[in-house]
Design a protein around this motif. Structure first.
Motif, mmCIF file in Angstrom:
data_model
loop_
_atom_site.group_PDB
_atom_site.id
_atom_site.type_symbol
_atom_site.label_atom_id
_atom_site.label_comp_id
_atom_site.label_asym_id
_atom_site.label_seq_id
_atom_site.Cartn_x
_atom_site.Cartn_y
_atom_site.Cartn_z
ATOM 1 N N ALA A 172 -12.555 -37.021 -6.021
ATOM 2 C CA ALA A 172 -13.058 -37.903 -7.068
ATOM 3 C C ALA A 172 -14.484 -37.566 -7.497
ATOM 4 C CB ALA A 172 -12.987 -39.357 -6.611
ATOM 5 N N GLY A 173 -15.252 -36.951 -6.606
ATOM 6 C CA GLY A 173 -16.639 -36.641 -6.930
ATOM 7 C C GLY A 173 -17.582 -37.814 -6.738
ATOM 8 N N ILE A 174 -17.059 -38.970 -6.298
ATOM 9 C CA ILE A 174 -17.869 -40.146 -5.950
ATOM 10 C C ILE A 174 -17.291 -40.725 -4.671
ATOM 11 C CG2 ILE A 174 -18.484 -40.692 -8.349
ATOM 12 C CD1 ILE A 174 -16.352 -42.912 -8.261
ATOM 13 N N ASP A 175 -17.982 -41.686 -4.084
ATOM 14 C CA ASP A 175 -17.468 -42.367 -2.898
ATOM 15 C C ASP A 175 -16.289 -43.227 -3.337
ATOM 16 O OD1 ASP A 175 -16.978 -43.844 -0.617
ATOM 17 O OD2 ASP A 175 -19.092 -44.097 -0.118
ATOM 18 N N PHE A 176 -15.075 -42.751 -3.045
ATOM 19 C CA PHE A 176 -13.877 -43.377 -3.592
ATOM 20 C C PHE A 176 -12.754 -43.319 -2.576
ATOM 21 C CE2 PHE A 176 -10.157 -43.852 -6.356
ATOM 22 C CZ PHE A 176 -10.587 -44.814 -7.254
ATOM 23 N N ALA A 177 -11.973 -44.398 -2.519
ATOM 24 C CA ALA A 177 -10.799 -44.453 -1.647
ATOM 25 C C ALA A 177 -9.657 -45.097 -2.406
ATOM 26 C CB ALA A 177 -11.103 -45.250 -0.382
ATOM 27 N N VAL A 178 -8.444 -44.863 -1.929
ATOM 28 C CA VAL A 178 -7.274 -45.539 -2.484
ATOM 29 C C VAL A 178 -6.571 -46.274 -1.362
ATOM 30 C CG1 VAL A 178 -6.972 -43.933 -4.405
ATOM 31 C CG2 VAL A 178 -5.823 -43.464 -2.225
ATOM 32 N N TRP A 179 -5.855 -47.331 -1.749
ATOM 33 C CA TRP A 179 -5.135 -48.168 -0.797
ATOM 34 C C TRP A 179 -3.638 -48.044 -1.007
ATOM 35 C CZ3 TRP A 179 -8.730 -52.490 -2.791
ATOM 36 C CH2 TRP A 179 -9.944 -52.452 -2.105
ATOM 37 N N THR A 180 -2.910 -47.854 0.077
ATOM 38 C CA THR A 180 -1.450 -47.893 0.033
ATOM 39 C C THR A 180 -0.976 -49.123 0.797
ATOM 40 O OG1 THR A 180 -1.311 -46.459 1.984
ATOM 41 C CG2 THR A 180 -1.191 -45.393 -0.165
ATOM 42 N N PRO A 181 0.110 -49.735 0.336
ATOM 43 C CA PRO A 181 0.582 -50.969 0.976
ATOM 44 C C PRO A 181 1.316 -50.689 2.278
ATOM 45 C CG PRO A 181 2.012 -50.384 -0.841
ATOM 46 C CD PRO A 181 0.900 -49.384 -0.851
ATOM 47 N N ALA A 182 1.464 -51.742 3.060
ATOM 48 C CA ALA A 182 2.213 -51.646 4.314
ATOM 49 C C ALA A 182 3.668 -51.313 4.023
ATOM 50 C CB ALA A 182 2.107 -52.959 5.083
ATOM 51 N N GLY A 183 4.273 -50.544 4.914
ATOM 52 C CA GLY A 183 5.697 -50.282 4.813
ATOM 53 C C GLY A 183 6.081 -49.088 3.971
ATOM 54 N N VAL A 184 5.099 -48.354 3.435
ATOM 55 C CA VAL A 184 5.396 -47.129 2.697
ATOM 56 C C VAL A 184 4.591 -46.003 3.313
ATOM 57 C CG1 VAL A 184 5.852 -48.378 0.552
ATOM 58 C CG2 VAL A 184 3.577 -47.475 0.974
ATOM 59 N N PRO A 185 5.023 -44.748 3.114
ATOM 60 C CA PRO A 185 4.254 -43.639 3.660
ATOM 61 C C PRO A 185 2.794 -43.702 3.209
ATOM 62 C CG PRO A 185 6.371 -42.860 2.867
ATOM 63 C CD PRO A 185 6.256 -44.295 2.451
ATOM 64 N N GLY A 186 1.885 -43.522 4.145
ATOM 65 C CA GLY A 186 0.467 -43.660 3.866
ATOM 66 C C GLY A 186 -0.125 -42.446 3.191
ATOM 67 N N THR A 187 0.289 -42.197 1.972
ATOM 68 C CA THR A 187 -0.230 -41.066 1.217
ATOM 69 C C THR A 187 -0.821 -41.564 -0.098
ATOM 70 O OG1 THR A 187 1.879 -40.689 0.087
ATOM 71 C CG2 THR A 187 1.532 -39.529 2.175
ATOM 72 N N PRO A 188 -1.785 -40.834 -0.644
ATOM 73 C CA PRO A 188 -2.396 -41.264 -1.911
ATOM 74 C C PRO A 188 -1.390 -41.442 -3.041
ATOM 75 C CG PRO A 188 -3.772 -39.606 -0.869
ATOM 76 C CD PRO A 188 -2.505 -39.674 -0.060
ATOM 77 N N GLU A 189 -0.281 -40.713 -2.985
ATOM 78 C CA GLU A 189 0.728 -40.826 -4.055
ATOM 79 C C GLU A 189 1.332 -42.226 -4.121
ATOM 80 O OE1 GLU A 189 0.660 -38.339 -1.792
ATOM 81 O OE2 GLU A 189 -0.235 -36.875 -3.178
ATOM 82 N N ASN A 190 1.278 -42.966 -3.013
ATOM 83 C CA ASN A 190 1.830 -44.316 -2.971
ATOM 84 C C ASN A 190 0.763 -45.386 -3.163
ATOM 85 O OD1 ASN A 190 4.599 -43.656 -2.451
ATOM 86 N ND2 ASN A 190 3.999 -43.073 -0.378
ATOM 87 N N ALA A 191 -0.425 -44.996 -3.589
ATOM 88 C CA ALA A 191 -1.525 -45.944 -3.725
ATOM 89 C C ALA A 191 -1.234 -46.993 -4.791
ATOM 90 C CB ALA A 191 -2.809 -45.197 -4.066
ATOM 91 N N VAL A 192 -1.742 -48.205 -4.554
ATOM 92 C CA VAL A 192 -1.575 -49.300 -5.517
ATOM 93 C C VAL A 192 -2.897 -49.700 -6.164
ATOM 94 C CG1 VAL A 192 0.501 -50.240 -4.445
ATOM 95 C CG2 VAL A 192 -1.752 -51.043 -3.680
ATOM 96 N N ALA A 193 -4.024 -49.285 -5.590
ATOM 97 C CA ALA A 193 -5.329 -49.627 -6.159
ATOM 98 C C ALA A 193 -6.377 -48.713 -5.541
ATOM 99 C CB ALA A 193 -5.675 -51.090 -5.899
#
Length: 267
Positions: A172-193
């Motif tokens: 991202a080039g900044i301090d940035f993270a993504v959140w994935t919900p419980a119960g799905v593979p914990g990968t950025p592709e499954n991020a919700v926000a």
């Protein structure tokens, strides 16, 4: 399966609305910009005005009860049980400032603030499930919280919604993270926000806040139309691997973003 989880996993953004001083002006702005049509829910529900795109419910505009309320877009996260979510919010260091309250047959909601001060909503669906369309032009696409305090905010959302946090700052080039919900593979592709940390590029007095993204067909054309409709450009259009986006403010000052996902992979 409860209505709240039909189509929206717990913790997924399921709704967005804007609180405005002048809903009629908001209808003109967003109708012209995003092609929305509108339906007033009536006096019983405070003239909460549903927005539609191609006949599908995509968002809402709400009149501010008084001038103390901010002119802003709110993001709502899905919950199968708002009361339980409220308990988690309090236990994790958040603050509830409205609700939980029942909205007739439509569902149950609350408004809260995370430990960094960003306001958000929680929605337990009744007859109103949430977005009927998302990820397509004219509808919701993504949400990010902008915060000054990631060490407090990340554990909060993990505790409340069971999110897994993934740091993607390098990409991202900044301090940035993504959140994935419980119960799905914990990968950025499954991020919700996403979660962005504000830095020296932001005025220190800017409060923590959520930013809603709406999908459009042509980011640059929408920016030009926003200016014609007396909106403002907060961040000029730019390419990212996820699409070309810009941050705008409507003609009453509510910030939001638009993104053209047809340009994914550029930037």
């Amino acid at each position: 399966m409860s209505a709240a989880t039909e189509g929206f996993r717990e913790g997924a953004p399921c709704w967005a609305d804007a609180m405005l001083s002048d809903v009629e002006a908001g209808k003109r702005f967003y109708g012209g910009l995003l092609g929305w049509t509108f339906e007033d829910s009536g006096g019983e529900y405070g003239h909460y005005t549903q927005a539609f795109h191609d006949g599908k419910n995509v968002a809402a505009l709400a009149p501010k009860p008084d001038g103390r309320f901010p002119t802003a877009w709110s993001i709502y996260f899905a919950s199968p049980d708002v009361a339980t979510t409220a308990d988690r919010i309090r236990a994790a260091g958040g603050q509830i400032f409205m609700g939980p309250m029942s909205i007739g047959p439509f569902g149950t909601m609350l408004m809260a603030a995370d430990p960094g001060g960003a306001a958000f909503g929680v929605w337990e669906a009744g007859s109103h499930r949430g977005f009927e369309k998302r990820g397509e032009p004219g509808s919701y696409g993504w949400a990010e919280v902008y915060t000054w305090d990631a060490p407090a905010v990340d554990p909060f959302y993990e505790a409340v919604f069971g999110f897994t946090t993934h740091d993607v700052s390098e990409e991202a080039g900044i301090d940035f993270a993504v959140w994935t919900p419980a119960g799905v593979p914990g990968t950025p592709e499954n991020a919700v926000a996403g979660r962005a940390v504000m830095d020296e590029r932001f005025p220190r007095e800017m409060p923590a806040h959520f930013l809603a993204y709406f999908v459009v067909e042509d980011c640059d054309a929408v920016v030009r139309e926003a200016l014609r409709l007396h909106g403002r450009v907060r961040r000029e259009p730019q390419d990212t691997p996820y699409g070309r986006f810009a941050v705008l403010a409507d003609d009453q000052g509510a910030d939001f973003a638009v993104i053209d996902v047809a340009h994914q992979g550029q930037g």
